[in-house]
Write an enzyme that holds these catalytic residues in place. Structure first.
Site, PDB file in Angstrom:
ATOM      1  N   GLY A 149     -90.009  -2.699  48.240  1.00 55.20           N
ATOM      2  CA  GLY A 149     -89.508  -4.078  48.286  1.00 55.20           C
ATOM      3  C   GLY A 149     -88.974  -4.274  49.686  1.00 55.20           C
ATOM      4  CB  CYS A 178     -92.085  -3.329  39.580  1.00 52.22           C
ATOM      5  SG  CYS A 178     -91.239  -1.926  40.364  1.00 52.22           S
TER       6      CYS A 178
END
Lengths: 291, 165
Positions: A149, A178
């Protein structure tokens, strides 16, 4: 052609999420104006759940109060990606690097972060691969071993990757990790038959894989345990002055040679452990010890 | 729409150019990565474009930028009525788990945002100079446009940036 590039690596141990975030914000500002070189933070977090810019809280499966009761924190961030968990025995790298200087876009950058974790896994005989379209990250079969990320601002990166060495995977049961519902989360411990060396060794291997994939010719190591009370601003004085850690300049050739040695030695896990321990720089300690 | 498509295919058959926005034409192809750079636009070194038409300027990101981002899955848009400053971020796009800031090439007031991007963020990839426009701005200092790159300069800039890889 580009000249030789140095990567400055900060080995930070366990760091509170918000402290790491504040530090990254400062480093990103400094990197934008070229006050510092490309910098890589290597650390772990205490149990922490984080959300990305899209704020996908529907993927948190328990109330925030319960989360606090189990001693975990929750933070909203500006990074890309969905909800994830960070905790002890998960290796985190936060690169603060200028993508513009190396002509990389977001896509290529993220691919190289995936490759970093794939290479590390392969050192332990684990065959990992990048996700399918829309499932950025690193997978062993359909089990996720590494997450990504990232935030890119004026071409400078922050946040980064998280690789599961041996975290408590039960924490992942409280989220849809996720945002991908039907896949498991796994760890290096679960996937490899090899004996794992000390975690510090695995962190350094991860850093070396990163440095090689991103074309750095040398690494400067800074060991700077950053401990800040909640209400204190980041000290403008560089940590190396405050904590006087030793600096080790490793040429890339020596790190690369050691990685190759480990990779060949993986057939014999015991030998692999010894090779890794010899390579690891000694941690900061009382100088008189070496006399 | 159908009439336009018919006209376009007929014109193609007759080898006549009849692009609906006649002033937008590919000026250069970047030989290295086949990105398109359009004539008639100005470019920032953070890969945004601006098209100044009368009192309104339209802003988006370039073909080079969308190619380097990967598939855009989310666009963070500002509110109309807000202001933007040259070189400062006004929004962000997310692709491949990366949030990338989008900076404004000029200063001014946001008069319109492309709300289609909320449902269809991929327009930025498929049509970066047309349907994928991001905001429209009333410029507060039109002279800022002078400091931006033209198509030739921007093409060279991209080539140099890619070569450092």
């Amino acid at each position: 052609m580009r000249g030789p590039r140095n990567l400055e690596v900060w080995k930070m141990g366990v760091v509170n999420y918000l402290d790491a975030l504040k530090l990254q914000e400062k480093l990103v500002s400094d990197r934008k104006i070229c006050k510092i070189p490309d910098t890589l933070l290597s650390l772990q977090h205490p149990p922490t759940y984080t959300l990305g810019k899209r704020r996908t809280d529907h993927n948190l499966l328990i109330p925030v109060s319960e989360l606090k009761q189990m001693g975990a924190e929750l933070h909203y961030t500006q990074r890309g990606g969905d909800i994830t968990f960070h905790g002890p025995r998960q290796a985190i790298l936060y690169p603060v690097i200028s993508l513009r200087e190396i002509g990389l876009g977001a896509r290529n950058y993220v691919e190289k972060l995936e490759l970093t974790m794939i290479e590390l896994a392969s050192l332990y005989g684990v065959k990992a691969c990048a996700g399918q379209k829309g499932e950025t990250g690193v997978w062993v079969g359909d089990r996720k071993i590494g997450a990504i990320g990232v935030r890119i601002s004026y071409g400078v990166t922050s946040h980064g990757l998280a690789f599961n060495i041996d975290p408590d995977l039960k924490y992942f049961k409280h989220i849809v990790p996720c945002g991908i519902g039907d896949k498991e989360v796994t760890s290096l411990r679960r996937e490899t038959g090899a004996v794992l060396p000390a975690e510090e060794v695995i962190h350094e291997q991860l850093i070396s894989c990163f440095a090689r994939l991103f074309g750095y010719s040398s690494i400067t190591w800074e060991e700077s345990p950053l401990i800040l009370p909640d209400n204190e601003e980041i000290d403008n004085t560089h940590p190396r002055v405050r904590n006087q850690p030793r600096r080790l300049l490793d040429s890339f050739a020596s790190i690369s040679a050691n990685l190759n040695k480990l990779s060949r030695a993986i057939q014999d896990p015991k030998k692999a452990v010894e090779a890794s321990l010899r390579k690891a720089p000694p941690s900061a300690s009382n100088p008189t010890q070496n006399k | 729409m159908a009439l336009r498509m018919w006209a376009s295919s007929t014109a193609n058959a007759l080898k006549i150019s009849c692009a609906s926005k006649a002033h937008l034409s590919p000026a250069f192809s970047l030989s290295r990565c086949f990105s398109t750079v359009l004539d008639g636009l100005k470019y920032a070194n953070s890969h945004e474009w601006v098209k100044h038409e009368g009192s309104v300027a339209t802003i988006g990101i370039t073909d080079h930028a969308q190619d380097h981002l990967g598939e855009v899955v989310f666009v963070d848009l500002p509110e109309p009525g807000g202001s933007v400053s040259q070189g400062k971020g006004f929004g962000a796009v997310e692709s491949v788990k990366a949030t990338s800031d989008v900076n404004s090439p000029i200063s001014g007031e946001v008069v319109e945002v492309n709300s289609k991007l909320t449902e269809a963020p991929g327009l930025i990839n498929s049509s970066p100079y047309e349907d994928g426009w991001i905001i429209k701005v009333k410029p507060s200092s039109p002279s800022e446009l002078e400091s931006l790159m033209g198509p030739k300069e921007y093409t060279k800039f991209c080539e140099e940036e890619d070569a450092s890889h």
